[in-house]
Motif scaffolding. Structure first.
Motif, mmCIF file in Angstrom:
data_model
loop_
_atom_site.group_PDB
_atom_site.id
_atom_site.type_symbol
_atom_site.label_atom_id
_atom_site.label_comp_id
_atom_site.label_asym_id
_atom_site.label_seq_id
_atom_site.Cartn_x
_atom_site.Cartn_y
_atom_site.Cartn_z
ATOM 1 N N ASP A 1 0.845 -1.214 0.000
ATOM 2 C CA ASP A 1 0.000 0.000 0.000
ATOM 3 C C ASP A 1 0.869 1.247 0.000
ATOM 4 O O ASP A 1 0.582 2.224 -0.698
ATOM 5 C CB ASP A 1 -0.897 0.026 1.249
ATOM 6 N N PHE A 2 1.927 1.201 0.808
ATOM 7 C CA PHE A 2 2.820 2.356 0.895
ATOM 8 C C PHE A 2 3.474 2.620 -0.464
ATOM 9 O O PHE A 2 3.548 3.758 -0.931
ATOM 10 C CB PHE A 2 3.887 2.111 1.973
ATOM 11 N N LEU A 3 3.958 1.534 -1.106
ATOM 12 C CA LEU A 3 4.658 1.704 -2.380
ATOM 13 C C LEU A 3 3.720 2.252 -3.459
ATOM 14 O O LEU A 3 4.093 3.113 -4.245
ATOM 15 C CB LEU A 3 5.258 0.371 -2.835
ATOM 16 N N ARG A 4 2.471 1.757 -3.479
ATOM 17 C CA ARG A 4 1.508 2.227 -4.493
ATOM 18 C C ARG A 4 1.018 3.631 -4.187
ATOM 19 O O ARG A 4 0.539 4.335 -5.058
ATOM 20 C CB ARG A 4 0.295 1.290 -4.525
ATOM 21 N N GLY A 5 1.125 4.025 -2.910
ATOM 22 C CA GLY A 5 0.545 5.298 -2.500
ATOM 23 C C GLY A 5 -0.968 5.172 -2.433
ATOM 24 O O GLY A 5 -1.673 6.109 -2.794
ATOM 25 N N GLY A 6 -1.460 3.996 -2.010
ATOM 26 C CA GLY A 6 -2.907 3.753 -1.914
ATOM 27 C C GLY A 6 -3.211 2.362 -2.419
ATOM 28 O O GLY A 6 -2.303 1.604 -2.748
ATOM 29 N N PRO A 7 -4.531 2.020 -2.517
ATOM 30 C CA PRO A 7 -4.880 0.659 -2.946
ATOM 31 C C PRO A 7 -4.663 0.434 -4.453
ATOM 32 O O PRO A 7 -4.567 -0.697 -4.913
ATOM 33 C CB PRO A 7 -6.365 0.538 -2.588
ATOM 34 N N GLU A 8 -4.625 1.510 -5.236
ATOM 35 C CA GLU A 8 -4.498 1.372 -6.698
ATOM 36 C C GLU A 8 -3.152 1.880 -7.176
ATOM 37 O O GLU A 8 -2.600 2.844 -6.629
ATOM 38 C CB GLU A 8 -5.598 2.203 -7.396
ATOM 39 N N PHE A 9 -2.664 1.252 -8.235
ATOM 40 C CA PHE A 9 -1.428 1.683 -8.877
ATOM 41 C C PHE A 9 -1.771 2.887 -9.759
ATOM 42 O O PHE A 9 -2.593 2.786 -10.660
ATOM 43 C CB PHE A 9 -0.923 0.522 -9.737
ATOM 44 N N GLY A 10 -1.199 4.062 -9.496
ATOM 45 C CA GLY A 10 -1.602 5.227 -10.294
ATOM 46 C C GLY A 10 -0.558 6.330 -10.275
ATOM 47 O O GLY A 10 0.640 6.061 -10.122
ATOM 48 N N ALA A 11 -1.067 7.570 -10.427
ATOM 49 C CA ALA A 11 -0.170 8.719 -10.563
ATOM 50 C C ALA A 11 0.722 8.902 -9.343
ATOM 51 O O ALA A 11 1.912 9.221 -9.473
ATOM 52 C CB ALA A 11 -0.994 9.977 -10.798
ATOM 53 N N THR A 12 0.155 8.685 -8.132
ATOM 54 C CA THR A 12 0.966 8.867 -6.911
ATOM 55 C C THR A 12 2.106 7.859 -6.847
ATOM 56 O O THR A 12 3.147 8.143 -6.267
ATOM 57 C CB THR A 12 0.111 8.641 -5.630
ATOM 58 N N THR A 13 1.873 6.674 -7.443
ATOM 59 C CA THR A 13 2.909 5.637 -7.375
ATOM 60 C C THR A 13 4.202 6.147 -8.020
ATOM 61 O O THR A 13 5.285 5.976 -7.465
ATOM 62 C CB THR A 13 2.445 4.353 -8.091
ATOM 63 N N LEU A 14 4.063 6.802 -9.180
ATOM 64 C CA LEU A 14 5.267 7.267 -9.885
ATOM 65 C C LEU A 14 5.981 8.356 -9.072
ATOM 66 O O LEU A 14 7.203 8.298 -8.909
ATOM 67 C CB LEU A 14 4.896 7.793 -11.284
ATOM 68 N N SER A 15 5.220 9.324 -8.512
ATOM 69 C CA SER A 15 5.868 10.379 -7.697
ATOM 70 C C SER A 15 6.567 9.759 -6.507
ATOM 71 O O SER A 15 7.659 10.186 -6.101
ATOM 72 C CB SER A 15 4.859 11.381 -7.159
ATOM 73 N N ARG A 16 5.918 8.752 -5.920
ATOM 74 C CA ARG A 16 6.492 8.115 -4.734
ATOM 75 C C ARG A 16 7.808 7.402 -5.070
ATOM 76 O O ARG A 16 8.804 7.553 -4.390
ATOM 77 C CB ARG A 16 5.469 7.120 -4.183
ATOM 78 N N PHE A 17 7.773 6.644 -6.156
ATOM 79 C CA PHE A 17 8.995 5.928 -6.569
ATOM 80 C C PHE A 17 10.100 6.926 -6.905
ATOM 81 O O PHE A 17 11.274 6.713 -6.613
ATOM 82 C CB PHE A 17 8.702 5.022 -7.778
ATOM 83 N N TYR A 18 9.693 8.026 -7.548
ATOM 84 C CA TYR A 18 10.649 9.067 -7.941
ATOM 85 C C TYR A 18 11.303 9.663 -6.688
ATOM 86 O O TYR A 18 12.531 9.792 -6.613
ATOM 87 C CB TYR A 18 9.867 10.127 -8.721
ATOM 88 N N ALA A 19 10.504 10.012 -5.676
ATOM 89 C CA ALA A 19 11.050 10.619 -4.446
ATOM 90 C C ALA A 19 11.972 9.628 -3.717
ATOM 91 O O ALA A 19 13.046 9.993 -3.232
ATOM 92 C CB ALA A 19 9.912 11.058 -3.532
ATOM 93 N N ILE A 20 11.533 8.361 -3.672
ATOM 94 C CA ILE A 20 12.361 7.350 -2.979
ATOM 95 C C ILE A 20 13.682 7.173 -3.732
ATOM 96 O O ILE A 20 14.756 7.114 -3.137
ATOM 97 C CB ILE A 20 11.613 5.995 -2.888
#
Ligand code: HEM
Length: 267
Positions: free
Chosen positions: A204-223
């Motif tokens: 859930d943390f990696l996806r930034g929520g239950p769905e794979f979406g726009a937040t997932t890319l920003s999250r991976f980018y920041a990490i």
């Protein structure tokens, strides 16, 4: 008004005595320029005493029998530095935009930017090189018994470095945001989700929520660009501090760990 006498110059700030050939009025300007670098280093050192720390770190005695396997740690470090430098250049063009911008920015770097394909290739291949080197270095320290007292803490820091190196590869893979990156990351995140206890929270943390979406890319980018490189740099610093403080382990076949008198140092 009477002129006040100038205060005396403190001894450390006085000009050094002239070097041979200097000060006779015949020295060519380029002769002075030759010493410019030395003078700058002296100037900084007089105010910081950093040369002591550099000497402590660089001029160490190493045990007898030290061989090429001991270069694997430094090789891993240079792979990390190369990733950091090439990553900065890629970051100048990359856009973490899931609606086509990320893919387009990578296409632009690869096809339009001068040496872009080369720098991207270095970063892409360099990530695999770093993973291979980190495993080889871990193997060396394991088979030479370097994880034993008093180096356990350095082994533990090493394990964290290994995990962080894998996190870098995993998070970097999504950034081009093409079909392969997208589906491979979905598989990777789902595998994380199957882990015991923390698995579902982690995915859930990696996806930034239950769905794979726009937040997932920003999250991976920041990490990938901020969190993990910072941690890696700090922990590599701690790792190297402990290597300098404790010295490296002698190869097991010298028997030096059991008989310290055999651990005769070589310069
Ligand atoms: C980013 C990853 C890493 C970097 C940059 C790094 C760097 C280094 C360097 C430069 C040395 C000294 C030279 C040498 O022995 O090769 C060293 C030593 C050491 N490293 Fe690492 N290392 C990393 C990962 C690891 C990992 C994954 C482990 C184990 C889990 C580990 C455990 C150790 C130990 C125990 C020593 C002491 C070796 C001895 O005393 O002989 N390191 N590391």
């Amino acid at each position: 008004m009477p002129k006040l006498p100038a205060p005396p110059i403190p001894a450390p700030l006085k000009a050094p005595p002239p070097r041979p050939g200097e000060g006779n009025g015949k020295t060519a300007p380029h002769e002075h320029a030759k010493h410019a670098g030395i003078n700058v280093v002296d100037w900084v050192d007089e105010r910081t005493s950093l040369s002591g720390a550099a000497r402590w770190m660089m001029f160490r005695k190493v045990p007898k029998g030290t061989n090429w396997f001991y270069t694997l740690g430094s090789a891993t470090m240079f792979a990390f530095l190369s990733q950091a430098v090439t990553g900065v250049f890629l970051a100048m063009y990359y856009r973490p935009d899931p609606a086509g911008g990320a893919y387009e920015s990578i296409r632009y770097v690869t096809n339009e930017v001068f040496l872009g394909q080369f720098v991207r290739g270095m970063h892409k291949w360099g990530s695999s090189v770093m993973v291979v080197l980190v495993f080889l270095h871990m193997g060396r320290t394991f088979f030479f018994g370097a994880y034993k007292y008093p180096r356990e803490l350095n082994w533990v820091i090493g394990v964290v470095l290994l995990i962080l190196t894998m996190v870098m590869s995993f998070t970097g893979y999504l950034l081009p945001f093409d079909q392969r990156a997208y589906w491979a990351t979905i598989v990777g995140v789902n595998i994380n989700g199957t882990g015991p206890l923390i698995g579902p929270y982690l995915s859930d943390f990696l996806r930034g929520g239950p769905e794979f979406g726009a937040t997932t890319l920003s999250r991976f980018y920041a990490i990938h660009m901020l969190l993990v490189p910072g941690l890696l740099a700090a922990l590599i610093g701690a790792h190297l501090y402990l290597v300098a403080k404790l010295g490296t382990t002698a190869p097991p076949w010298t028997g030096a760990e059991k008989n310290p008198e055999l651990r005769e140092a070589e310069a």
